[in-house]
Scaffold this motif. Structure first.
Motif, PDB file in Angstrom:
ATOM      1  N   VAL A 121     -44.819  10.130  89.434  1.00 23.73           N
ATOM      2  CA  VAL A 121     -45.060  11.546  89.646  1.00 23.73           C
ATOM      3  C   VAL A 121     -46.503  11.814  90.053  1.00 23.73           C
ATOM      4  CG1 VAL A 121     -43.244  12.216  88.031  1.00 23.73           C
ATOM      5  CG2 VAL A 121     -45.585  12.030  87.221  1.00 23.73           C
ATOM      6  N   PRO A 122     -46.711  12.894  90.815  1.00 19.15           N
ATOM      7  CA  PRO A 122     -48.078  13.295  91.136  1.00 19.15           C
ATOM      8  C   PRO A 122     -48.708  13.982  89.928  1.00 19.15           C
ATOM      9  CG  PRO A 122     -46.530  14.858  92.084  1.00 19.15           C
ATOM     10  CD  PRO A 122     -45.714  13.747  91.463  1.00 19.15           C
ATOM     11  N   SER A 123     -50.029  14.074  89.935  1.00 15.75           N
ATOM     12  CA  SER A 123     -50.718  14.693  88.810  1.00 15.75           C
ATOM     13  C   SER A 123     -50.282  16.147  88.607  1.00 15.75           C
ATOM     14  CB  SER A 123     -52.234  14.590  88.971  1.00 15.75           C
ATOM     15  OG  SER A 123     -52.636  15.125  90.206  1.00 15.75           O
ATOM     16  N   SER A 124     -49.785  16.801  89.639  1.00 23.02           N
ATOM     17  CA  SER A 124     -49.323  18.189  89.502  1.00 23.02           C
ATOM     18  C   SER A 124     -48.105  18.310  88.585  1.00 23.02           C
ATOM     19  CB  SER A 124     -48.987  18.786  90.873  1.00 23.02           C
ATOM     20  OG  SER A 124     -47.932  18.057  91.493  1.00 23.02           O
ATOM     21  N   LEU A 125     -47.405  17.205  88.325  1.00 25.08           N
ATOM     22  CA  LEU A 125     -46.265  17.207  87.399  1.00 25.08           C
ATOM     23  C   LEU A 125     -46.631  16.616  86.039  1.00 25.08           C
ATOM     24  CD1 LEU A 125     -43.229  16.135  89.643  1.00 25.08           C
ATOM     25  CD2 LEU A 125     -43.668  18.370  88.632  1.00 25.08           C
ATOM     26  N   GLY A 126     -47.916  16.528  85.758  1.00 19.66           N
ATOM     27  CA  GLY A 126     -48.377  15.899  84.519  1.00 19.66           C
ATOM     28  C   GLY A 126     -47.815  16.522  83.256  1.00 19.66           C
ATOM     29  N   ASN A 127     -47.824  17.829  83.162  1.00 12.46           N
ATOM     30  CA  ASN A 127     -47.315  18.472  81.951  1.00 12.46           C
ATOM     31  C   ASN A 127     -45.826  18.196  81.762  1.00 12.46           C
ATOM     32  OD1 ASN A 127     -49.768  19.555  81.083  1.00 12.46           O
ATOM     33  ND2 ASN A 127     -49.529  21.337  82.410  1.00 12.46           N
ATOM     34  N   GLU A 184     -55.723   9.839  86.624  1.00 10.94           N
ATOM     35  CA  GLU A 184     -55.462  10.082  88.041  1.00 10.94           C
ATOM     36  C   GLU A 184     -56.149   8.977  88.837  1.00 10.94           C
ATOM     37  OE1 GLU A 184     -55.175  14.842  88.489  1.00 10.94           O
ATOM     38  OE2 GLU A 184     -57.179  14.052  88.119  1.00 10.94           O
ATOM     39  N   VAL A 185     -55.609   8.683  90.014  1.00  7.29           N
ATOM     40  CA  VAL A 185     -56.232   7.689  90.879  1.00  7.29           C
ATOM     41  C   VAL A 185     -57.521   8.286  91.424  1.00  7.29           C
ATOM     42  CG1 VAL A 185     -56.017   6.404  93.037  1.00  7.29           C
ATOM     43  CG2 VAL A 185     -54.080   6.558  91.475  1.00  7.29           C
ATOM     44  N   GLY A 186     -58.606   7.559  91.272  1.00  2.00           N
ATOM     45  CA  GLY A 186     -59.909   8.011  91.786  1.00  2.00           C
ATOM     46  C   GLY A 186     -60.211   7.336  93.092  1.00  2.00           C
TER      47      GLY A 186
END
Length: 123
Positions: free
Chosen positions: A14-20, A114-116
């Motif tokens: 998942v992308p960080s926008s779906l973290g929650n 998150e990937v930096g």
């Protein structure tokens, strides 16, 4: 569905926008609870396993359980990928993923990352 009970599972990247939403699915809940509904994500049928995939996840790997290793109160799950799904907008071709567009969220020992900066070795 429980991995141990059915021997199948799906890994959703998942992308960080779906973290929650991802964090909600990582919580231990009773079997009768619909985790998809609880997290606010959409279940979709898989092709080779009974476990459902998360529609919003750009990458989904259908897997069969190979081995479970007890690690204290948790488990290390090792599986064999039986089917791989990737959305076209994150696929670069030649088995490469656009990490900037994917913005994958990782889970590291209960924390998230998150990937930096992305670089090649040797530096």
């Amino acid at each position: 569905m429980n991995i141990k009970a059915i021997g199948e599972f799906v890994v959703n990247v998942v992308p960080s926008s779906l973290g929650n939403q991802m964090q909600v699915t990582a919580e231990n809940v009773e079997e009768a609870i619909d985790e998809f509904k609880r997290a606010g994500v959409t279940p979709v049928e898989s092709r080779t396993v009974r476990a459902k995939r998360v529609k919003e996840a750009p990458i989904q790997m259908e897997c069969c359980l190979e081995q479970m290793i007890s690690l204290g109160s948790d488990w290390l799950i090792i599986g064999r990928v039986t089917h791989y799904h990737i959305q076209e907008d994150v696929y670069l071709g030649d088995y490469k993923v656009d990490l900037d567009r994917l913005s994958p969220l990782g889970r590291l020992a209960g924390n998230y990352s998150e990937v930096g900066e992305i670089f090649t070795l040797p530096r």
